[in-house]
Scaffold this motif. Structure first.
Motif, PDB file in Angstrom:
ATOM      1  N   ALA A   1     -55.121  67.054   2.773  1.00  0.00           N
ATOM      2  CA  ALA A   1     -53.551  67.080   3.127  1.00  0.00           C
ATOM      3  C   ALA A   1     -52.764  65.953   2.939  1.00  0.00           C
ATOM      4  CB  ALA A   1     -53.771  67.223   4.697  1.00  0.00           C
ATOM      5  N   CYS A   2     -53.251  64.832   2.610  1.00  0.00           N
ATOM      6  CA  CYS A   2     -52.471  63.489   2.405  1.00  0.00           C
ATOM      7  C   CYS A   2     -52.609  62.732   1.291  1.00  0.00           C
ATOM      8  CB  CYS A   2     -52.971  62.548   3.653  1.00  0.00           C
ATOM      9  SG  CYS A   2     -53.119  63.260   5.177  1.00  0.00           S
ATOM     10  N   ALA A   3     -53.621  62.885   0.479  1.00  0.00           N
ATOM     11  CA  ALA A   3     -53.973  62.079  -0.801  1.00  0.00           C
ATOM     12  C   ALA A   3     -53.001  62.449  -1.929  1.00  0.00           C
ATOM     13  CB  ALA A   3     -55.200  62.448  -1.155  1.00  0.00           C
TER      14      ALA A   3
ATOM     15  N   ARG B   1     -48.067  57.956  17.794  1.00  0.00           N
ATOM     16  CA  ARG B   1     -47.007  57.863  16.761  1.00  0.00           C
ATOM     17  C   ARG B   1     -47.455  58.507  15.375  1.00  0.00           C
ATOM     18  NH1 ARG B   1     -41.839  58.953  15.368  1.00  0.00           N
ATOM     19  NH2 ARG B   1     -41.217  57.703  13.694  1.00  0.00           N
ATOM     20  N   LEU B   2     -48.585  58.047  14.931  1.00  0.00           N
ATOM     21  CA  LEU B   2     -49.397  58.720  13.893  1.00  0.00           C
ATOM     22  C   LEU B   2     -49.517  60.135  13.782  1.00  0.00           C
ATOM     23  CD1 LEU B   2     -51.971  56.115  13.104  1.00  0.00           C
ATOM     24  CD2 LEU B   2     -50.056  56.277  11.674  1.00  0.00           C
ATOM     25  N   THR B   3     -49.818  60.592  15.004  1.00  0.00           N
ATOM     26  CA  THR B   3     -50.029  62.054  15.088  1.00  0.00           C
ATOM     27  C   THR B   3     -48.801  62.827  15.212  1.00  0.00           C
ATOM     28  OG1 THR B   3     -51.898  61.742  16.778  1.00  0.00           O
ATOM     29  CG2 THR B   3     -50.760  63.963  16.879  1.00  0.00           C
TER      30      THR B   3
ATOM     31  N   GLY C   1     -43.672  65.330  10.574  1.00  0.00           N
ATOM     32  CA  GLY C   1     -42.897  64.618   9.488  1.00  0.00           C
ATOM     33  C   GLY C   1     -42.158  63.638   9.871  1.00  0.00           C
ATOM     34  N   HIS C   2     -41.568  62.691   8.940  1.00  0.00           N
ATOM     35  CA  HIS C   2     -40.634  61.702   9.086  1.00  0.00           C
ATOM     36  C   HIS C   2     -40.003  61.412   7.925  1.00  0.00           C
ATOM     37  CE1 HIS C   2     -38.728  58.144  11.044  1.00  0.00           C
ATOM     38  NE2 HIS C   2     -39.171  57.584   9.931  1.00  0.00           N
TER      39      HIS C   2
ATOM     40  N   THR D   1     -50.029  70.977   8.924  1.00  0.00           N
ATOM     41  CA  THR D   1     -50.407  71.637  10.070  1.00  0.00           C
ATOM     42  C   THR D   1     -51.895  71.692  10.229  1.00  0.00           C
ATOM     43  OG1 THR D   1     -48.922  73.562   9.750  1.00  0.00           O
ATOM     44  CG2 THR D   1     -50.957  73.920  10.932  1.00  0.00           C
ATOM     45  N   LEU D   2     -52.333  70.818  11.477  1.00  0.00           N
ATOM     46  CA  LEU D   2     -53.692  70.300  11.749  1.00  0.00           C
ATOM     47  C   LEU D   2     -54.141  70.809  13.072  1.00  0.00           C
ATOM     48  CD1 LEU D   2     -53.879  66.578  10.265  1.00  0.00           C
ATOM     49  CD2 LEU D   2     -54.456  68.884   9.014  1.00  0.00           C
TER      50      LEU D   2
END
Length: 120
Positions: free
Chosen positions: A51-53, A88-90, A96-97, A104-105
């Motif tokens: 999801a992030c890489a 905050r990370l969640t 998003g930011h 979506t997790l």
């Protein structure tokens, strides 16, 4: 002669300023070794890679499409300026930011991803 002295002083002060910035730089703590990961951290690494890489390097501060995430939970502020709390990370991950879209997790994936982020 006066211009030469001013140029010299400007170069000296610029050099001192650069030196003080470098002296103030601290290396980030190393990431936890993969061989020491818990099952949750290993699952979180899989979530990260899925999801992030594509946008974030995990063990570098250099950006890809988004900022590198090395030591993201160990620094005082994230690139946005906000403290890197789990809450905050969640919120950033889910909603998003800026140019980062929300992801979506489910609760377990988020738990595991946060565990992994703490290893970085």
């Amino acid at each position: 002669m006066q211009i030469r002295i001013c140029s010299y002083l400007l170069a000296l002060f610029s050099g001192l300023a650069a030196l003080s910035v470098l002296a103030g730089c601290k290396s980030l703590p190393p990431s936890k070794a993969e061989s020491e990961w818990t099952p949750e951290e290993a699952q979180g690494a899989q979530v990260f890679h899925q999801a992030c890489a594509k946008c974030h390097y995990p063990t570098s501060t250099h950006g890809l499409h988004g900022p590198g995430l090395q030591a993201i939970t160990k620094i005082k502020a994230m690139p946005s300026g906000a403290p890197p709390t789990d809450e905050r990370l969640t919120a950033v991950i889910l909603h998003g930011h800026g140019t980062m879209p929300g992801t979506t997790l489910d609760d377990q994936q988020m738990h595991d991803l946060l565990a992994y982020l703490h290893t970085l």
